[in-house]
Every structure is written in structure tokens, then in C-alpha cells.
Design a protein around this motif. Structure first.
Motif, PDB file in Angstrom:
ATOM      1  N   UNK A   1      10.282   4.153  -0.035  1.00 37.21           N
ATOM      2  CA  UNK A   1       9.436   3.637  -1.110  1.00 37.21           C
ATOM      3  C   UNK A   1       7.917   3.996  -1.056  1.00 37.21           C
ATOM      4  N   UNK A   2       7.682   4.733  -0.117  1.00 32.09           N
ATOM      5  CA  UNK A   2       6.412   5.276   0.140  1.00 32.09           C
ATOM      6  C   UNK A   2       6.357   6.555  -0.851  1.00 32.09           C
ATOM      7  N   UNK A   3       5.091   7.125  -1.333  1.00 31.34           N
ATOM      8  CA  UNK A   3       5.131   8.144  -2.231  1.00 31.34           C
ATOM      9  C   UNK A   3       5.897   9.388  -1.759  1.00 31.34           C
ATOM     10  N   UNK A   4       6.606   9.985  -2.632  1.00 26.37           N
ATOM     11  CA  UNK A   4       7.696  10.891  -2.175  1.00 26.37           C
ATOM     12  C   UNK A   4       9.019  10.427  -1.721  1.00 26.37           C
ATOM     13  N   UNK A   5       9.140   9.257  -1.362  1.00 24.23           N
ATOM     14  CA  UNK A   5      10.163   8.616  -0.951  1.00 24.23           C
ATOM     15  C   UNK A   5      10.523   7.535  -1.712  1.00 24.23           C
ATOM     16  N   UNK A   6      10.273   7.364  -2.842  1.00 26.14           N
ATOM     17  CA  UNK A   6      10.883   6.286  -3.874  1.00 26.14           C
ATOM     18  C   UNK A   6      12.292   6.421  -4.074  1.00 26.14           C
ATOM     19  N   UNK A   7      12.782   5.198  -4.034  1.00 25.22           N
ATOM     20  CA  UNK A   7      14.306   4.916  -4.217  1.00 25.22           C
ATOM     21  C   UNK A   7      14.535   3.667  -5.282  1.00 25.22           C
ATOM     22  N   UNK A   8      14.288   3.893  -6.500  1.00 24.67           N
ATOM     23  CA  UNK A   8      14.352   2.638  -7.529  1.00 24.67           C
ATOM     24  C   UNK A   8      13.154   1.741  -7.110  1.00 24.67           C
ATOM     25  N   UNK A   9      13.324   0.477  -6.977  1.00 27.66           N
ATOM     26  CA  UNK A   9      12.306  -0.437  -6.644  1.00 27.66           C
ATOM     27  C   UNK A   9      12.302  -0.701  -5.429  1.00 27.66           C
ATOM     28  N   UNK A  10      13.060  -0.384  -4.622  1.00 26.02           N
ATOM     29  CA  UNK A  10      13.154  -0.500  -3.018  1.00 26.02           C
ATOM     30  C   UNK A  10      11.830   0.060  -2.297  1.00 26.02           C
ATOM     31  N   UNK A  11      11.502  -0.907  -1.318  1.00 24.47           N
ATOM     32  CA  UNK A  11      10.465  -0.267  -0.542  1.00 24.47           C
ATOM     33  C   UNK A  11      10.464  -1.135   0.792  1.00 24.47           C
ATOM     34  N   UNK A  12      10.592  -0.315   1.729  1.00 26.59           N
ATOM     35  CA  UNK A  12      10.411  -0.705   3.289  1.00 26.59           C
ATOM     36  C   UNK A  12       9.220  -1.164   3.578  1.00 26.59           C
ATOM     37  N   UNK A  13       8.910  -2.147   4.420  1.00 25.84           N
ATOM     38  CA  UNK A  13       7.586  -2.313   4.900  1.00 25.84           C
ATOM     39  C   UNK A  13       7.106  -1.326   5.757  1.00 25.84           C
ATOM     40  N   UNK A  14       5.802  -0.914   5.385  1.00 20.04           N
ATOM     41  CA  UNK A  14       5.416   0.154   6.347  1.00 20.04           C
ATOM     42  C   UNK A  14       3.874   0.057   6.364  1.00 20.04           C
ATOM     43  N   UNK A  15       3.361   0.518   7.318  1.00 19.82           N
ATOM     44  CA  UNK A  15       1.773   0.579   7.590  1.00 19.82           C
ATOM     45  C   UNK A  15       1.303   2.195   7.516  1.00 19.82           C
ATOM     46  N   UNK A  16       0.044   2.181   7.168  1.00 19.85           N
ATOM     47  CA  UNK A  16      -0.823   3.210   7.400  1.00 19.85           C
ATOM     48  C   UNK A  16      -1.563   3.298   8.402  1.00 19.85           C
ATOM     49  N   UNK A  17      -1.588   4.296   9.565  1.00 14.86           N
ATOM     50  CA  UNK A  17      -2.318   4.052  10.724  1.00 14.86           C
ATOM     51  C   UNK A  17      -3.398   4.897  10.719  1.00 14.86           C
ATOM     52  N   UNK A  18      -4.593   4.406  11.109  1.00 21.24           N
ATOM     53  CA  UNK A  18      -5.727   5.540  11.309  1.00 21.24           C
ATOM     54  C   UNK A  18      -6.111   5.485  12.615  1.00 21.24           C
ATOM     55  N   UNK A  19      -6.322   6.944  13.003  1.00 23.48           N
ATOM     56  CA  UNK A  19      -6.680   7.433  14.374  1.00 23.48           C
ATOM     57  C   UNK A  19      -8.128   7.499  14.501  1.00 23.48           C
ATOM     58  N   UNK A  20      -8.726   6.716  15.389  1.00 26.28           N
ATOM     59  CA  UNK A  20     -10.391   7.085  15.237  1.00 26.28           C
ATOM     60  C   UNK A  20     -10.715   8.037  16.438  1.00 26.28           C
ATOM     61  N   UNK A  21     -11.840   8.443  16.356  1.00 26.30           N
ATOM     62  CA  UNK A  21     -12.122   9.782  17.185  1.00 26.30           C
ATOM     63  C   UNK A  21     -12.053   9.349  18.653  1.00 26.30           C
ATOM     64  N   UNK A  22     -12.229   7.930  19.034  1.00 25.79           N
ATOM     65  CA  UNK A  22     -11.887   7.584  20.579  1.00 25.79           C
ATOM     66  C   UNK A  22     -10.309   7.479  20.835  1.00 25.79           C
ATOM     67  N   UNK A  23      -9.416   7.913  19.910  1.00 21.95           N
ATOM     68  CA  UNK A  23      -8.045   7.869  20.000  1.00 21.95           C
ATOM     69  C   UNK A  23      -7.434   6.640  19.734  1.00 21.95           C
ATOM     70  N   UNK A  24      -8.131   5.653  19.376  1.00 21.39           N
ATOM     71  CA  UNK A  24      -7.438   4.387  19.228  1.00 21.39           C
ATOM     72  C   UNK A  24      -6.879   4.244  17.688  1.00 21.39           C
ATOM     73  N   UNK A  25      -5.661   3.533  17.761  1.00 21.71           N
ATOM     74  CA  UNK A  25      -4.839   3.539  16.523  1.00 21.71           C
ATOM     75  C   UNK A  25      -5.461   1.789  15.773  1.00 21.71           C
ATOM     76  N   UNK A  26      -5.524   2.031  14.430  1.00 27.21           N
ATOM     77  CA  UNK A  26      -5.711   0.684  13.666  1.00 27.21           C
ATOM     78  C   UNK A  26      -4.923   0.684  12.525  1.00 27.21           C
TER      79      UNK A  26
END
Length: 154
Positions: free
Chosen positions: A121-146
Motif C-alpha cells: 500500500x506504500x507508493x509503488x506497492x499499491x494493491x487495490x485499497x489494501x494497505x499494511x500499517x507502516x512507518x517512515x523512519x528518519x535517521x539523524x546525524x547522530x545515528x538515532x532513528x525516529x
């Protein structure tokens, strides 16, 4: 004679409009992204089409060794997906929506964003109206994920 003056008036008006909007047109950011992908991956092509539909100019790089590309760009293995984009020197890993790409370009604390795996269900992975739950993770300069975006299942 009257027709000529109407054409002149239209030309003058059109010129004024163009000149008036010229600073706005010049101020528009150039949306460009380099995409590194395996030549045999269909969803990568769909993500590229999605980016183009949203105004991006895509420079498509077909790669023989995506692991090497990801390592060079600093993409952590746990954030990996099938393709890797590069915008202003920052990585865009996987099927990231354009909203988070725009956020990446505005934020000075992030070196990249990722949609780990290949979420349905993410862009390029569309399948009808179905979408799995997902997150977009950012990586900071210090290496932390958010988490920079959270997409619920539907």
C-alpha cells in the motif's frame, strides 16, 4: 484595425502576467532525485513513476550491487528496502511518500528517511485499497532513528 488592437492588448496583458509571475516561477524548487535500483525490480519502476507524477525529475541508475550502494550512502541494514534514492546528498530508502521526501529536504538534522521492507500500500506497492500499517523512519546525524510518519492499515 480594431482586431489588431485587441491582439496588441492581449499580448500586453499576457506579457504583464508572465513578467509578474516570473519571480514566482524562478523561486520554485527543482525537484530532482537519483534512484538506484536493480534492473529486474518492477516495484522500483512503479515508485519512479509515482515520483514523476508528483513533479520529480528522476535520474534512474541501474545497479548490479545494491548492497554496495546502500553501504556507500550510509543506509543501515535494518532500514533496508529494494531501492535507494538520493536527494541533496540524503538517502531515501524504499517506498517513501513524497511528503516525507519533502520533509527530509527541509530538516537539517536528518541524513535520510526509510520505509523499511516493502510495505503493501506504500507508493509503488499499491494493491487495490489494501494497505499494511507502516512507518517512515528518519535517521539523524547522530545515528538515532525516529518515526517521521505513521501510516495505519486500511
Amino acid at each position: 484595425m480594431h482586431l489588431l488592437s485587441v491582439k496588441k492588448q492581449a499580448f500586453i496583458l499576457a506579457t504583464a502576467v508572465i513578467i509578474g509571475f516570473a519571480p514566482v516561477l524562478q523561486a520554485a524548487p527543482q525537484l530532482s532525485i537519483d534512484v538506484h535500483r536493480d534492473p529486474n525490480c518492477g516495484c522500483c519502476s512503479k515508485w519512479i513513476a509515482y515520483l514523476q507524477e508528483h513533479g520529480y525529475t528522476v535520474v534512474d541508475h541501474l545497479e548490479d550491487n545494491m548492497s554496495e550502494v546502500k553501504e556507500k550512502l550510509g543506509v543501515p541494514a535494518q532500514l533496508g528496502s529494494c531501492h535507494t534514492g538520493v536527494v541533496n546528498g540524503k538517502f531515501v530508502e524504499g517506498h517513501v511518500p513524497v511528503e516525507q521526501i519533502a520533509e527530509l529536504t527541509r530538516r537539517t538534522d536528518l541524513i535520510g528517511v526509510a520505509a523499511p521492507g516493502m510495505p503493501m500500500g506504500s507508493p509503488g506497492m499499491e494493491s487495490g485499497n489494501r494497505r499494511s500499517a507502516y512507518q517512515i523512519i528518519g535517521l539523524t546525524k547522530s545515528g538515532a532513528e525516529e518515526v517521521v510518519a505513521d501510516y495505519p492499515a486500511r
